[in-house]
Scaffold this motif. Sequence first.
Motif, PDB file in Angstrom:
ATOM      1  N   MET A 119       0.802  -1.080  -0.096  1.00 15.77           N
ATOM      2  CA  MET A 119      -0.163   0.130   0.063  1.00 15.77           C
ATOM      3  C   MET A 119       0.849   1.363  -0.092  1.00 15.77           C
ATOM      4  SD  MET A 119      -3.273  -0.876   0.245  1.00 15.77           S
ATOM      5  CE  MET A 119      -3.804  -2.477   0.546  1.00 15.77           C
ATOM      6  N   HIS A 120       0.233   2.261  -0.637  1.00 18.75           N
ATOM      7  CA  HIS A 120       1.004   3.669  -0.410  1.00 18.75           C
ATOM      8  C   HIS A 120       0.008   4.825  -0.243  1.00 18.75           C
ATOM      9  CE1 HIS A 120       3.858   6.751  -2.401  1.00 18.75           C
ATOM     10  NE2 HIS A 120       4.662   5.886  -2.193  1.00 18.75           N
ATOM     11  N   VAL A 121       0.794   5.588   0.674  1.00 14.19           N
ATOM     12  CA  VAL A 121      -0.025   6.828   1.248  1.00 14.19           C
ATOM     13  C   VAL A 121       0.267   8.045   0.815  1.00 14.19           C
ATOM     14  CG1 VAL A 121      -0.871   7.697   3.390  1.00 14.19           C
ATOM     15  CG2 VAL A 121      -0.527   5.344   3.238  1.00 14.19           C
ATOM     16  N   VAL A 122      -0.508   8.938   0.606  1.00 12.58           N
ATOM     17  CA  VAL A 122      -0.142  10.323   0.153  1.00 12.58           C
ATOM     18  C   VAL A 122      -1.004  11.486   1.057  1.00 12.58           C
ATOM     19  CG1 VAL A 122      -1.834  10.455  -1.763  1.00 12.58           C
ATOM     20  CG2 VAL A 122       0.309  12.167  -1.510  1.00 12.58           C
ATOM     21  N   ILE A 123      -0.196  12.094   1.560  1.00  9.72           N
ATOM     22  CA  ILE A 123      -0.898  13.079   2.797  1.00  9.72           C
ATOM     23  C   ILE A 123      -0.650  14.478   2.170  1.00  9.72           C
ATOM     24  CG2 ILE A 123      -0.861  14.028   5.222  1.00  9.72           C
ATOM     25  CD1 ILE A 123       0.537  11.373   5.707  1.00  9.72           C
ATOM     26  N   ARG A 124      -1.866  15.164   1.710  1.00 12.14           N
ATOM     27  CA  ARG A 124      -1.828  16.572   1.348  1.00 12.14           C
ATOM     28  C   ARG A 124      -2.190  17.504   2.304  1.00 12.14           C
ATOM     29  NH1 ARG A 124      -3.319  13.082  -2.802  1.00 12.14           N
ATOM     30  NH2 ARG A 124      -5.498  13.394  -2.321  1.00 12.14           N
ATOM     31  N   SER A 125      -1.100  18.414   2.729  1.00  9.81           N
ATOM     32  CA  SER A 125      -1.556  19.391   3.947  1.00  9.81           C
ATOM     33  C   SER A 125      -1.909  20.849   3.228  1.00  9.81           C
ATOM     34  CB  SER A 125      -0.556  19.390   4.845  1.00  9.81           C
ATOM     35  OG  SER A 125      -0.530  18.111   5.430  1.00  9.81           O
ATOM     36  N   TYR A 126      -3.061  21.343   3.448  1.00  8.22           N
ATOM     37  CA  TYR A 126      -3.209  22.683   2.928  1.00  8.22           C
ATOM     38  C   TYR A 126      -3.402  23.723   3.810  1.00  8.22           C
ATOM     39  CZ  TYR A 126      -5.027  19.878  -0.982  1.00  8.22           C
ATOM     40  OH  TYR A 126      -4.884  19.169  -2.244  1.00  8.22           O
ATOM     41  N   SER A 127      -2.437  24.819   3.598  1.00  6.20           N
ATOM     42  CA  SER A 127      -2.501  25.886   4.658  1.00  6.20           C
ATOM     43  C   SER A 127      -2.220  27.136   3.932  1.00  6.20           C
ATOM     44  CB  SER A 127      -1.398  25.688   5.739  1.00  6.20           C
ATOM     45  OG  SER A 127      -0.105  25.545   5.120  1.00  6.20           O
ATOM     46  N   GLY A 128      -2.341  28.207   4.473  1.00  4.84           N
ATOM     47  CA  GLY A 128      -2.312  29.404   3.596  1.00  4.84           C
ATOM     48  C   GLY A 128      -3.308  29.895   2.975  1.00  4.84           C
ATOM     49  N   GLN A 129      -3.190  30.724   1.806  1.00  2.74           N
ATOM     50  CA  GLN A 129      -4.045  31.297   1.080  1.00  2.74           C
ATOM     51  C   GLN A 129      -5.211  30.181   0.374  1.00  2.74           C
ATOM     52  OE1 GLN A 129      -2.759  33.647  -2.115  1.00  2.74           O
ATOM     53  NE2 GLN A 129      -4.685  34.009  -2.741  1.00  2.74           N
ATOM     54  N   GLY A 130      -6.440  30.231   0.762  1.00  3.50           N
ATOM     55  CA  GLY A 130      -7.435  29.457   0.203  1.00  3.50           C
ATOM     56  C   GLY A 130      -7.768  28.343   0.855  1.00  3.50           C
TER      57      GLY A 130
ATOM     58  N   VAL B 222      -5.933  12.429   3.132  1.00  2.65           N
ATOM     59  CA  VAL B 222      -5.052  11.375   3.223  1.00  2.65           C
ATOM     60  C   VAL B 222      -5.694  10.369   2.347  1.00  2.65           C
ATOM     61  CG1 VAL B 222      -4.105   9.268   4.634  1.00  2.65           C
ATOM     62  CG2 VAL B 222      -4.383  11.494   5.683  1.00  2.65           C
ATOM     63  N   THR B 223      -4.934   9.785   1.358  1.00  2.74           N
ATOM     64  CA  THR B 223      -5.147   8.943   0.382  1.00  2.74           C
ATOM     65  C   THR B 223      -4.589   7.727   0.553  1.00  2.74           C
ATOM     66  OG1 THR B 223      -5.784  10.621  -1.170  1.00  2.74           O
ATOM     67  CG2 THR B 223      -5.804   8.530  -2.211  1.00  2.74           C
ATOM     68  N   VAL B 224      -4.862   6.468   0.413  1.00  2.00           N
ATOM     69  CA  VAL B 224      -4.380   5.208   0.395  1.00  2.00           C
ATOM     70  C   VAL B 224      -4.768   4.359  -0.958  1.00  2.00           C
ATOM     71  CG1 VAL B 224      -4.066   2.978   1.735  1.00  2.00           C
ATOM     72  CG2 VAL B 224      -4.312   5.055   2.957  1.00  2.00           C
ATOM     73  N   CYS B 225      -3.871   4.001  -1.361  1.00  3.15           N
ATOM     74  CA  CYS B 225      -3.963   2.987  -2.868  1.00  3.15           C
ATOM     75  C   CYS B 225      -3.192   2.030  -2.765  1.00  3.15           C
ATOM     76  CB  CYS B 225      -3.665   4.325  -3.961  1.00  3.15           C
ATOM     77  SG  CYS B 225      -4.692   5.467  -4.168  1.00  3.15           S
ATOM     78  N   GLN B 226      -3.292   1.163  -3.714  1.00  7.42           N
ATOM     79  CA  GLN B 226      -2.543  -0.157  -3.721  1.00  7.42           C
ATOM     80  C   GLN B 226      -1.164   0.244  -4.047  1.00  7.42           C
ATOM     81  OE1 GLN B 226      -3.556  -3.286  -3.054  1.00  7.42           O
ATOM     82  NE2 GLN B 226      -5.515  -2.673  -2.637  1.00  7.42           N
ATOM     83  N   ASP B 227      -1.009   1.221  -4.689  1.00 10.83           N
ATOM     84  CA  ASP B 227       0.412   1.256  -5.218  1.00 10.83           C
ATOM     85  C   ASP B 227       0.685   3.101  -5.418  1.00 10.83           C
ATOM     86  OD1 ASP B 227      -0.499   1.814  -7.737  1.00 10.83           O
ATOM     87  OD2 ASP B 227      -0.260  -0.386  -8.535  1.00 10.83           O
ATOM     88  N   LYS B 228       1.862   3.361  -5.778  1.00 13.43           N
ATOM     89  CA  LYS B 228       2.314   4.665  -6.030  1.00 13.43           C
ATOM     90  C   LYS B 228       1.654   5.316  -6.994  1.00 13.43           C
ATOM     91  CE  LYS B 228       6.156   7.884  -6.101  1.00 13.43           C
ATOM     92  NZ  LYS B 228       5.497   8.981  -6.302  1.00 13.43           N
ATOM     93  N   ALA B 229       1.687   4.457  -8.079  1.00 15.19           N
ATOM     94  CA  ALA B 229       0.732   4.905  -9.210  1.00 15.19           C
ATOM     95  C   ALA B 229      -0.690   5.365  -9.048  1.00 15.19           C
ATOM     96  CB  ALA B 229       0.787   4.054 -10.427  1.00 15.19           C
ATOM     97  N   GLY B 230      -1.194   4.810  -8.128  1.00 18.86           N
ATOM     98  CA  GLY B 230      -2.505   5.335  -7.530  1.00 18.86           C
ATOM     99  C   GLY B 230      -2.596   6.597  -6.980  1.00 18.86           C
ATOM    100  N   THR B 231      -1.505   6.607  -5.883  1.00 15.92           N
ATOM    101  CA  THR B 231      -1.555   7.961  -5.193  1.00 15.92           C
ATOM    102  C   THR B 231      -1.235   8.945  -6.035  1.00 15.92           C
ATOM    103  OG1 THR B 231       0.671   7.456  -4.577  1.00 15.92           O
ATOM    104  CG2 THR B 231      -1.236   6.830  -2.944  1.00 15.92           C
ATOM    105  N   ASP B 232      -0.208   8.854  -7.140  1.00 12.84           N
ATOM    106  CA  ASP B 232       0.201   9.846  -7.909  1.00 12.84           C
ATOM    107  C   ASP B 232      -1.028  10.313  -8.591  1.00 12.84           C
ATOM    108  OD1 ASP B 232       2.849   9.671  -7.281  1.00 12.84           O
ATOM    109  OD2 ASP B 232       3.429   8.613  -9.072  1.00 12.84           O
ATOM    110  N   GLU B 233      -1.837   9.323  -9.061  1.00 18.87           N
ATOM    111  CA  GLU B 233      -2.994   9.773  -9.893  1.00 18.87           C
ATOM    112  C   GLU B 233      -3.982  10.774  -8.809  1.00 18.87           C
ATOM    113  OE1 GLU B 233      -5.893  10.039 -12.868  1.00 18.87           O
ATOM    114  OE2 GLU B 233      -3.853  10.031 -12.693  1.00 18.87           O
ATOM    115  N   SER B 234      -4.105  10.128  -7.750  1.00 17.97           N
ATOM    116  CA  SER B 234      -4.973  10.811  -6.754  1.00 17.97           C
ATOM    117  C   SER B 234      -4.681  12.219  -6.801  1.00 17.97           C
ATOM    118  CB  SER B 234      -5.014  10.059  -5.460  1.00 17.97           C
ATOM    119  OG  SER B 234      -3.853  10.196  -4.460  1.00 17.97           O
TER     120      SER B 234
END
Length: 94
Positions: free
Chosen positions: A1-12, A52-64
């Motif tokens: 499994m591969h995880v991507v965390i996107r943290s939004y702060s600042g403008q907008g 937080v997005t969890v996918c089967q692989d890095k290709a999935g998290t890249d696409e997310s």
Amino acid sequence: MHVVIRSYSGQGASELVDLLGRREEDVRSVMSAVPGFVRYAAFRTAGGGTTVTVCQDKAGTDESSRRAAEWVKENVSTTVDPPTITEGSTFLQF
């Protein structure tokens, strides 16, 4: 499994987080269609929010991440600072 965390702060960031909450079905449709999708979560933080997005692989998290950026560009009327991205392969999950 591969995880991507996107943290939004600042403008907008606050506007984006509010919109995510109001458009749950739209966000669910976009993220769950990612190949290898497993799970998605979003939460508010003091400075905005994090997803937080969890996918089967890095290709999935890249696409997310690509789809998330596209969704923000198409749906948020204000400028949003790019998220801080943290990602990696899981070594423990339960």
